[in-house]
Write an enzyme that holds these catalytic residues in place. Structure first.
Site, short mmCIF file in Angstrom:
data_model
loop_
_atom_site.label_atom_id
_atom_site.label_comp_id
_atom_site.label_asym_id
_atom_site.label_seq_id
_atom_site.Cartn_x
_atom_site.Cartn_y
_atom_site.Cartn_z
N SER A 101 -26.76 -49.51 7.89
CA SER A 101 -27.82 -48.61 7.92
C SER A 101 -27.54 -47.16 8.39
O SER A 101 -28.12 -46.37 8.23
CB SER A 101 -28.92 -49.07 8.93
OG SER A 101 -29.65 -50.19 8.50
N SER A 142 -30.88 -48.27 6.72
CA SER A 142 -32.16 -47.89 7.05
C SER A 142 -32.44 -46.35 7.74
O SER A 142 -33.43 -46.14 7.82
CB SER A 142 -32.89 -48.84 8.04
OG SER A 142 -31.88 -48.70 9.40
N LYS A 196 -32.52 -40.87 14.48
CA LYS A 196 -33.24 -41.90 13.69
C LYS A 196 -34.47 -42.14 14.60
O LYS A 196 -34.41 -42.51 15.94
CB LYS A 196 -32.49 -42.85 13.55
CG LYS A 196 -33.04 -43.96 12.68
CD LYS A 196 -32.10 -45.29 12.35
CE LYS A 196 -32.64 -46.16 11.68
NZ LYS A 196 -31.52 -47.41 11.21
#
Lengths: 457, 60
Positions: A180, A156, A83
């Protein structure tokens, strides 16, 4: 689509066997992964940055090591991705405010992955700064759900969910402040683990709210998630094993039932039946904290801490987008008394969860109480983040407590064929044992083998 | 009946109240964010009430 012999979709354990048996080389595996990225990423936008040359070089090294008999473990030669809030090369956090930022050093989790022989193939899409949801109006194109590309993949850690679900990486590292890692896992039909707080180092993570932030793996199976977890952290003394047979599993219905979509409740009830069939003693448990109270506690803490971390960034040119910026500004309205009361309330919530776990070592609840939603044309305002009643993000409970929690697929909605997530929680440092329960469930339920087809839009 | 000026007046009133709660009087917050902050400012007060409710119950 079901899992085939395609090495990009094979479990890590199977890939490891083939790499050592000479049926597959790390370079062939990375080349196949890069081809898959070339094919899928223009539509699904999971990756911001692909490290093709570096990955091929690393794969060559990994292959040479295996030939020499140097074996770094089950991740040796396996493609993984990060990420874009994990420091490694260009690290934008998905924000225009950081679009030119390049990490000065790799995050600790990256160092550990490389030491374990994993091949880092690129950086993955994220909601802005792990918070502000994606829209088509963003600087970076939003990652799209592989089961229905007009829908959000959950965040996220959006790109992590998409890349792993589609075989553009065997596993990914995300961050989880309120869900997330687990939310994209649920929305993309894969496994996401939020480990015990600080079980995986946060050094090199762009912070959102440090007391709630966790680093965790996304993978296609619980077994794969366990392999990544063990590569990313120091070993702890094994706890008593958790096996479904005879295991007491508590279900805090009052916490989620009223706010949860009926389709998700139905899939969840079926998942409980599977656990009962495996020999678990599934019992209703009373939890004396409402979801609204837990949510308010969470929001007061995340807003204040995010304001502390990112308020200065709001003055950057360009600044963060609307949703993230306004919540960062809102956090400045959380005064010291409210923040301290929120931390006291958090201790009350954690103590209540601890009491439950003393009687039922595993808790089960839906990951999230709403189905996947369309990606908006323009950034959201803050309304949905502060809605009354709050959005049914049941993941935040484990962030408040710091206990491990895993999301895994527990079915698909009959009308839309969209995946639904089951969340299991356990006591601190029982991450590995929790994944064992998840693995036993998935082996019986069988959802792990279902993968999205090629995108059509 | 609502008039078109009422939302603007509401935001201006909220801005005055919220700015008084910020260390810099809200000077660093751009004008376009105040309408959103009027919404989230109400939410902060609801968080306070819910947290107090939980603490009161736990301390009873």
């Amino acid at each position: 689509v079901t899992v085939s012999t395609d090495p990009c979709l094979a479990p890590i354990g199977e890939v490891a066997r083939r790499l050592r048996g000479g049926e597959l080389s790390p370079r062939e595996l990375v080349e196949a992964t890069l081809r898959r990225i070339d094919t899928l990423n223009p539509t699904l936008h999971a990756y911001y940055h692909v490290f093709a040359d570096e990955a091929l070089d690393a794969a060559g090294t990994a292959g040479a090591e295996l030939v020499r008999g140097v074996d770094r473990g089950p991740l040796h030669g396996v493609p993984v991705a990060l990420k874009d809030v994990i420091e490694c090369g260009p690290t934008t956090g998905g924000s225009a405010a950081l679009r030119d930022h390049v990490a000065g050093a790799d995050a600790e989790v990256v160092e550990r992955l490389r030491a374990a022989g994993a091949i880092v193939v690129g950086k993955l899409a994220t909601y802005e700064l792990a918070f502000g949801a994606s829209s088509y109006g963003d600087l970076f194109p939003p990652a799209r759900n592989p089961w229905a590309p007009e829908l959000d993949p959950g965040g996220s850690s959006t790109g992590a969910g998409v890349a792993v679900a589609t075989g553009m990486a065997h596993a990914a590292i995300g961050s989880d402040t309120g869900g997330s890692v687990r939310l994209p896992a649920a929305f993309c039909g894969i496994v996401g683990l939020k480990p015990t707080y600080d079980r995986i180092s946060r050094r090199g993570l762009i912070p959102l709210a440090p007391s709630l932030d966790h680093v965790g793996p996304l993978a296609r199976t619980a077994g794969d998630a366990a392999i990544v977890l063990e590569a990313c952290c120091d070993a702890v003394a094994p706890a008593a094993p958790l096996e479904p047979a005879g295991l007491r599993i508590g279900v805090p219905w009052a916490f989620f039932e009223a706010s949860c979509d009926a389709r998700i409740l139905a899939a969840f009830a079926t998942a409980l039946e599977v656990l009962v069939d495996l020999g678990a003693d599934v019992v209703d448990v009373e939890f004396d904290v409402s979801f609204a109270e837990a949510s308010a506690t969470f929001w007061a803490i995340i807003a204040a801490e995010a304001a502390r971390e990112h308020h200065e960034l709001c003055r950057a040119s360009p600044p963060p987008g609307r949703e993230a910026r306004v919540i960062f500004e809102t956090g400045r309205l959380v005064d010291a008394v409210l923040y301290l009361d929120a931390q006291r309330a958090r201790a009350v919530v954690a103590a209540a969860v601890e009491r439950l776990l003393a009687g039922t070592p595993v808790l089960a609840l839906p990951t999230v109480g709403m189905m996947q939603r369309p990606i908006p044309e323009q950034p959201f305002g803050p309304e949905r983040r502060v809605a009354d009643p709050p959005a049914p993000i049941y993941t935040l409970l484990a962030n408040l407590c710091g206990t491990p929690a895993v999301s895994l697929p527990c079915g698909f909605d009959g009308a839309t064929s969209l995946p639904i997530g089951l969340q299991l929680m356990a006591g601190p440092f029982r991450d590995r044992e929790l994944l064992d329960v998840a693995a036993a469930y998935e082996a019986t339920a069988g959802w792990t083998h279902r993968r999205p087809g090629a995108p059509t839009t | 009946m609502a008039t078109t000026s009422e939302p603007a007046q509401g935001i201006a009133a909220a801005r005055e109240v919220l700015a008084a709660r910020l260390p810099d009087g809200g000077a660093s917050i751009p004008d376009e964010d105040w309408a959103d902050l009027a919404v989230t400012g109400v939410a902060v007060d609801s968080w306070r009430a819910l947290i107090r409710q939980l603490l009161d119950r736990s301390e009873a």
